[in-house]
Scaffold this motif. Structure first.
Motif, PDB file in Angstrom:
ATOM      1  N   LEU A 192      -5.116  -2.249  -7.039  1.00 60.64           N
ATOM      2  CA  LEU A 192      -4.640  -0.999  -7.011  1.00 60.64           C
ATOM      3  C   LEU A 192      -5.777   0.190  -6.663  1.00 60.64           C
ATOM      4  O   LEU A 192      -5.610   0.877  -5.895  1.00 60.64           O
ATOM      5  N   HIS A 195      -7.405  -0.119  -3.344  1.00 62.28           N
ATOM      6  CA  HIS A 195      -6.494   0.915  -2.283  1.00 62.28           C
ATOM      7  C   HIS A 195      -6.735   2.197  -2.779  1.00 62.28           C
ATOM      8  O   HIS A 195      -6.881   3.071  -1.773  1.00 62.28           O
TER       9      HIS A 195
ATOM     10  N   GLU B 145       9.437  -3.307  -4.245  1.00 63.17           N
ATOM     11  CA  GLU B 145       8.763  -3.850  -3.173  1.00 63.17           C
ATOM     12  C   GLU B 145       9.729  -3.658  -1.856  1.00 63.17           C
ATOM     13  O   GLU B 145       9.473  -3.013  -0.594  1.00 63.17           O
ATOM     14  N   VAL B 148      10.391  -0.051  -0.973  1.00 62.87           N
ATOM     15  CA  VAL B 148       9.171   0.685  -0.547  1.00 62.87           C
ATOM     16  C   VAL B 148       9.047   0.260   1.114  1.00 62.87           C
ATOM     17  O   VAL B 148       9.022   0.985   2.163  1.00 62.87           O
ATOM     18  N   LEU B 160      -2.091   0.343   2.359  1.00 62.67           N
ATOM     19  CA  LEU B 160      -1.588  -0.085   1.043  1.00 62.67           C
ATOM     20  C   LEU B 160      -0.388  -1.178   1.200  1.00 62.67           C
ATOM     21  O   LEU B 160       0.868  -0.623   1.305  1.00 62.67           O
ATOM     22  N   LEU B 165       1.724  -1.407  -3.783  1.00 60.33           N
ATOM     23  CA  LEU B 165       2.315  -0.334  -4.258  1.00 60.33           C
ATOM     24  C   LEU B 165       3.494  -0.365  -5.171  1.00 60.33           C
ATOM     25  O   LEU B 165       3.878   0.517  -6.004  1.00 60.33           O
TER      26      LEU B 165
END
Lengths: 214, 214
Positions: A192, A195, B145, B148, B160, B165
């Motif tokens: 993370l 990113h 997930e 998203v 990303l 994320l």
DNA sequence: GTCTATACTTGGATAGAC
DNA sequence: GTCTATCCAAGTATAGAC
């Protein structure tokens, strides 16, 4: 001035008898919070870790909760020193992410944020502990806000106030520590951060070096 | 079919004697985790909250840890149902943030995420608890997930990945719950959600409805 | 001022009465 | 299936030796 008598070996440990007992207990408390959590940080567990008698906790700190708070203080001070030094030489967002990544690794290894997490989560169980922990969280917010403000400048202040962003960053930091600690895999969290660096680079590319900056 | 005899009042509670003892204990465990934390969720504390005898915990669940895990299961199931229903009708990022905000408020009030946080933080203190808690975290990641991916589409996948994320979102969610719970002020966290909505709106305005979407 | 030994309380878990 | 009584381990805290 240091010590009278046969003082010749390491002086850093403890002076003669036990000037270091307090310190030993605090270090042990940090260790215990990291490895056993709040619920596992009993007077006996901490004392064993410090190799001192259990009763000394109450002599030196009055209660287990107080020792735990002292441990949190120590961690906070140590980290703020480190953080402050690291952020001094940061100019761009990408650099900030780099520094944040390095700091996160350190925190993870040393378990500093674990201490914070355990104290926050454990605060519910001990009357009066919440406000004490809350007060000790102040420097973390202040630091995060300062770092954000210094790096990002007043450009996006309107869309995301630094104070709010700092709050979110601390929250994210705590959450990542929890998850990482839970299943011992730092890969996800570190990914993370990677990113985040890409996004920071994107941000730099998009926004002009515009305003008053040299 | 429901109950033989004088059945006339509420049937939802428990059948006759105590078919609901298990349920009562689970609800009490959730309540205790919320208000007293992991460290304060002893067999006696939970039993008192449920108004049942302390020994029943060991009869029904074998150990306190098992009861706590059952509580976590219950919370997870309840929340996933709710989450799934809420996200079904979501199309845009701003809508997603709206839904997330509403869910966050509910979670805060009901203390569901508090249970999660306490179990994660408490896992360190009980051997073998970590993996169990970790396993029960899976659905939360999967849900995040999915939400998203469904909303943001494959557009920013390269910069990303949804999995990463989602990991960050769950972490942030946990962290915000911790901080909010600590000093009882949900204002900071909710403010952050408000800013997130602005950012989402910005994102919508910038990116064209482009690809295959209707 | 520092530490040890001990008192007392609470917690986890079980055996056996109902 | 439920409840009571009880055991033992672990926890907090203090009294008093050094």
């Amino acid at each position: 001035m240091a010590k009278s008598g046969t003082a010749s070996t390491v002086v850093t440990r403890d002076s003669s008898r036990s000037a270091g007992t307090r310190t030993r207990l605090i270090d042990a408390a940090i260790e215990t919070l990291k490895t056993e959590g709040f619920a596992g940080s009993s007077a006996r567990a901490i004392a064993e870790c410090a190799s001192v008698n259990q009763g000394l906790i109450f002599y030196h700190f009055g209660s287990v909760a107080n020792l735990l708070l002292a441990a949190l203080d120590t961690v906070s001070v140590r980290r703020m020193e480190q953080y402050g030094a690291a952020v001094e030489h940061v100019g761009s967002p990408t650099e900030l992410v780099d520094v944040a990544t390095a700091i996160f690794r350190e925190d993870l290894d040393a378990g500093y944020v674990a201490v914070l997490v355990e104290m926050i989560a454990g605060a519910s169980s001990t009357p009066g502990l919440g406000p004490e922990v809350s007060a000790r969280l102040g420097p973390w917010f202040a630091f995060a806000e300062q770092a954000v403000t210094a790096t990002l400048g007043p450009s996006l202040e309107s869309v995301l106030p630094p104070g709010d962003l700092a709050y979110g960053i601390v929250a994210l930091y705590l959450g990542l520590e929890m998850l990482t600690h839970l299943d011992g895999d730092s890969g996800r969290a570190l990914g993370l951060f990677a990113h985040a660096k890409n996004l920071a680079a994107l941000l730099e590319a998009l926004s002009p070096p515009a305003a008053g900056q040299a």
